[in-house]
Write an enzyme that holds these catalytic residues in place. Structure first.
Site, PDB file in Angstrom:
ATOM      1  N   ASP A 132       7.530   6.413 -23.658  1.00  0.00           N
ATOM      2  CA  ASP A 132       7.842   5.553 -24.156  1.00  0.00           C
ATOM      3  C   ASP A 132       9.018   4.784 -23.197  1.00  0.00           C
ATOM      4  OD1 ASP A 132       9.992   4.476 -26.162  1.00  0.00           O
ATOM      5  OD2 ASP A 132       9.817   6.084 -27.584  1.00  0.00           O
ATOM      6  N   LYS A 151      14.874  -4.800 -21.690  1.00  0.00           N
ATOM      7  CA  LYS A 151      13.807  -4.748 -22.981  1.00  0.00           C
ATOM      8  C   LYS A 151      13.790  -5.735 -23.445  1.00  0.00           C
ATOM      9  CE  LYS A 151      10.669  -1.881 -25.637  1.00  0.00           C
ATOM     10  NZ  LYS A 151      10.434  -0.800 -26.630  1.00  0.00           N
ATOM     11  N   GLU A 153       3.866   1.057 -30.487  1.00  0.00           N
ATOM     12  CA  GLU A 153       5.016   2.212 -30.996  1.00  0.00           C
ATOM     13  C   GLU A 153       4.663   2.994 -32.312  1.00  0.00           C
ATOM     14  OE1 GLU A 153       8.523   0.208 -30.282  1.00  0.00           O
ATOM     15  OE2 GLU A 153       8.442   0.068 -28.222  1.00  0.00           O
ATOM     16  N   ASP A 209      11.844   2.416 -38.127  1.00  0.00           N
ATOM     17  CA  ASP A 209      11.631   2.446 -36.335  1.00  0.00           C
ATOM     18  C   ASP A 209      13.413   2.162 -36.664  1.00  0.00           C
ATOM     19  OD1 ASP A 209      11.947   3.284 -33.738  1.00  0.00           O
ATOM     20  OD2 ASP A 209      10.413   3.006 -33.154  1.00  0.00           O
TER      21      ASP A 209
END
Ligand code: ADP
Ligand code: MG
Length: 618
Positions: free
Chosen positions: A25, A87, A187, A211
């Site tokens: 992850d 990211k 994800e 999330d």
């Protein structure tokens, strides 16, 4: 016990070690790694054995790069050498990032606005891919230390909305870190696998994955059927996460004491102290009713009720995104079988209760929200290793992909919301006699004109043998693989000339851009349609003009002088009409041309047939 003997070598065979494929992850705030061991998934922890999270932060120090907690500690003392939120930079150009640049302490390079973004440290330039690779190397090192063996294969997760460039960049980062990336997985798909949803083929479910991480919020709605995972809708906010809850706490405290946010900006280490305390308060309130502490002479206090009050707007924002996603998916709350909580920020009781209330059911928090995605990645890795019965993962592509055709029109080949992997193709031809090369420009977006969409790349189909316009059969194929990466192939079928390219976009599309492009396409649908109709008429008129020239050329001797001049006059009228912007005028001119030339064309046809019969000497 059995001992395997290699008869040829006369030696005892080394025990065959099962190859481990790791699941990663790679988060904006924290990253972690896990692997499956039989039915169990092991999440790799630090030496203390309690912490699995590796902060996605890099620090460039005197003796090289450090990643994780050590780097995190340098955020204040050496902001220009400490990189976080990498990211957010993956697959992005500088143009995508105007807004981010002002909010980070490190140097984002802006020489070439269309190129991928780079970061400068001590006069050296780093791409986000290289920086992410450092985080991946750290994770690889941790798992290798734990397993006492090398690992070389991985599954890495990305947000469901990541585009082609962002997925490519993630894959490349893996390669740089010495990992063969077997699959890029969404994800939310990983989260549902972690919850065991979709592991049996009989299962049919529609689930929501909520999330809320450190800096981003994603809501995804998945439909799982026959072992197929389909993302029905995704929504979210790329600038909403745990950090924002910390900010409202700081603002609240500042309102209580003789300090302003300006003071915190001026005194960076004081600012960081407040941020640390605010996060501590937030986390404490996830387990207790009250928080008290102090910074110097400033007493700090926060209770659950006040926190609920000051963070209400943030939570409502996430619920609004849920509403939009449900609308996109065309579902109502009763269609949702399970709601799964992912991301550290869903530990807040406020979030749990708000989400449960919104969906009329208790949101599932039985797994550690930090670890869910990594666990799912490890399960996917295990499936790929052949240790579980094969499951198919199906995702959707968020934007249409197509090529530019005459007049700048977007011709969609794979449409938005198509399931991937997928392939589609279409045939085209040339518009000019003897055309040798054909440029194929690939675009992503929803608008009718390519100029409003995002260019993914272009290439040239070369060496087409000379043929009259309209004769070559050019087939263009789009192949979108399971990772959402596009390959385009072009071939001229009559001559077998072929070329292909993997589309590596020069720069990617930001989520903001993606949202904007979708909104634009709705708002401009009408004017786009008019422009499209006009361009189509112009294309048709140009074809008629070409055909007329050919007709005049071929029938020079048979046509009367007044016929020729009449045709030339009609041609000029038609040509003139294509310079204006009235589709009706063009249509009228085409009509006039057709009406006049049709009988002549018939006569010519008869003549030619007669000639052909004579020539063949029957
Ligand atoms: P990402 O997916 O963006 O990498 P994470 O899922 O690791 O992020 O979430 C990190 C966020 O979770 C941080 O903002 C952190 O403060 C928050 N968080 C972690 N534990 C708790 C807790 N017990 N209560 C509230 N927030 C928490
Ligand atoms: Mg995350």
């Amino acid at each position: 016990m059995k001992i395997p003997i290699n008869l040829k070598a006369g030696e005892v065979d080394k025990e065959e070690k099962r190859e481990v494929i790791i699941g990663i992850d790679l988060g904006t705030t924290n990253s972690l790694v896990a692997y499956a061991d039989g039915d169990e998934v092991i999440v790799i922890r630090d030496e203390s054995g309690s912490n699995a999270l590796v902060p996605s932060i890099l620090h460039f120090g005197a003796d090289g790069v450090v990643v994780g907690d050590t780097a995190r500690k340098k955020l204040i003392s050496a902001p220009e050498r400490t990189i976080y939120s990498v990211k957010r930079l993956m697959g992005k150009s500088y143009a995508d990032l105007e807004s981010l640049k002002s909010s980070v302490g490190y140097n984002v390079i802006d020489q070439d606005t269309e190129a991928l973004v780079k970061i400068e440290i001590d006069g050296k330039y780093y791409t986000p891919i290289e920086l992410s690779a450092e985080i991946l190397k750290e994770l690889k090192k941790r798992v290798e230390k734990h397993l006492k063996t090398e690992v070389s294969k991985a599954v890495i997760t990305v947000p469901a909305y990541f585009n082609d460039a962002q997925r490519q960049a993630t894959r490349d980062a893996g390669k740089l870190a010495g990992l063969e990336v077997l699959r890029i997985v969404n994800e939310p798909t990983a989260a549902s696998l972690a919850y065991g949803i979709g592991l049996s083929k009989e299962e049919e479910k529609t689930i929501v994955v909520y999330d809320l991480g450190g800096g981003t919020f994603d809501i995804s709605i998945l439909q799982i059927q026959n072992g197929i995972f389909e993302v029905l809708a995704t929504h979210g906010d790329t600038y909403l996460g745990g950090d924002d809850f910390d900010k409202v706490i700081i603002d609240y405290w500042l309102s209580q004491i003789e300090l302003s946010s300006e003071d915190l900006n001026n005194d960076k280490s004081l600012g960081q102290e407040f941020r640390t305390k605010a996060e501590e308060a937030k986390k404490t309130l996830s387990n207790s009713e009250n928080y008290t502490s102090a910074i110097g002479a400033y007493a700090l206090q926060l209770d659950r009720k006040t926190f609920a009050h000051i963070s209400e707007a943030l939570i409502n924002k996430t619920l609004h995104a849920c509403k939009l996603a449900m609308k996109d998916a065309g579902l109502s709350k009763k269609d949702i079988n399970q709601v799964v909580l992912v991301g550290g920020s869903t530990r807040m009781p406020l979030v749990k209760s708000a989400v449960s209330e919104y969906f009329d059911q208790k949101a599932d928090d039985s797994l550690d929200p930090d670890e869910v995605v990594a666990i799912g990645a490890a399960i996917q890795a295990d499936i790929l290793a052949g240790n579980r019965k094969d499951l198919l993962l199906i995702d959707i592509t968020p934007l249409s992909m197509g090529i530019e055709t005459v007049g700048g029109l977007m011709d969609v080949i794979i449409s938005r919301n198509s399931k991937v992997p997928t392939r589609a193709g279409r045939q085209y031809t040339t518009s000019v006699d003897g055309q040798k090369n054909l440029k194929i420009a690939v675009f992503q977006g929803e608008r009718d004109l390519v100029q409003h969409n995002r260019k993914l790349g272009e290439f040239i189909l070369k060496d087409i043998p000379p043929m009259p316009a309209g004769i070559p059969k050019i087939e263009i194929k789009f192949i979108l693989d399971a990772d959402g990466i596009l390959t385009v192939k072009a071939s001229e079928l009559r001559s077998n000339v072929e070329t292909q390219m993997e589309i590596r976009s020069a720069y990617g599309i930001s989520e903001e851009d993606m949202a904007r492009m979708l909104i634009d396409s709705l708002q401009n649908a009408e004017s786009d349609m008019k422009t499209k109709a006009l361009l189509e008429s112009i294309n048709e008129a140009n074809n008629i003009l070409l055909a007329t020239d050919r007709f005049l050329e071929q029938n020079k001797s048979a046509l009367k002088e007044d016929q020729v001049s009449q045709i030339i006059e009609l041609k000029e009228e038609l040509l003139a009409s294509t310079k204006g912007d009235s589709k009706d005028k063009i249509e009228a001119a085409m009509q006039a041309m057709n009406t006049y030339t049709e009988p002549l064309a018939h006569e010519a046809l008869d003549r030619n047939i007669g000639k052909a019969l004579k020539d063949s000497k029957v």
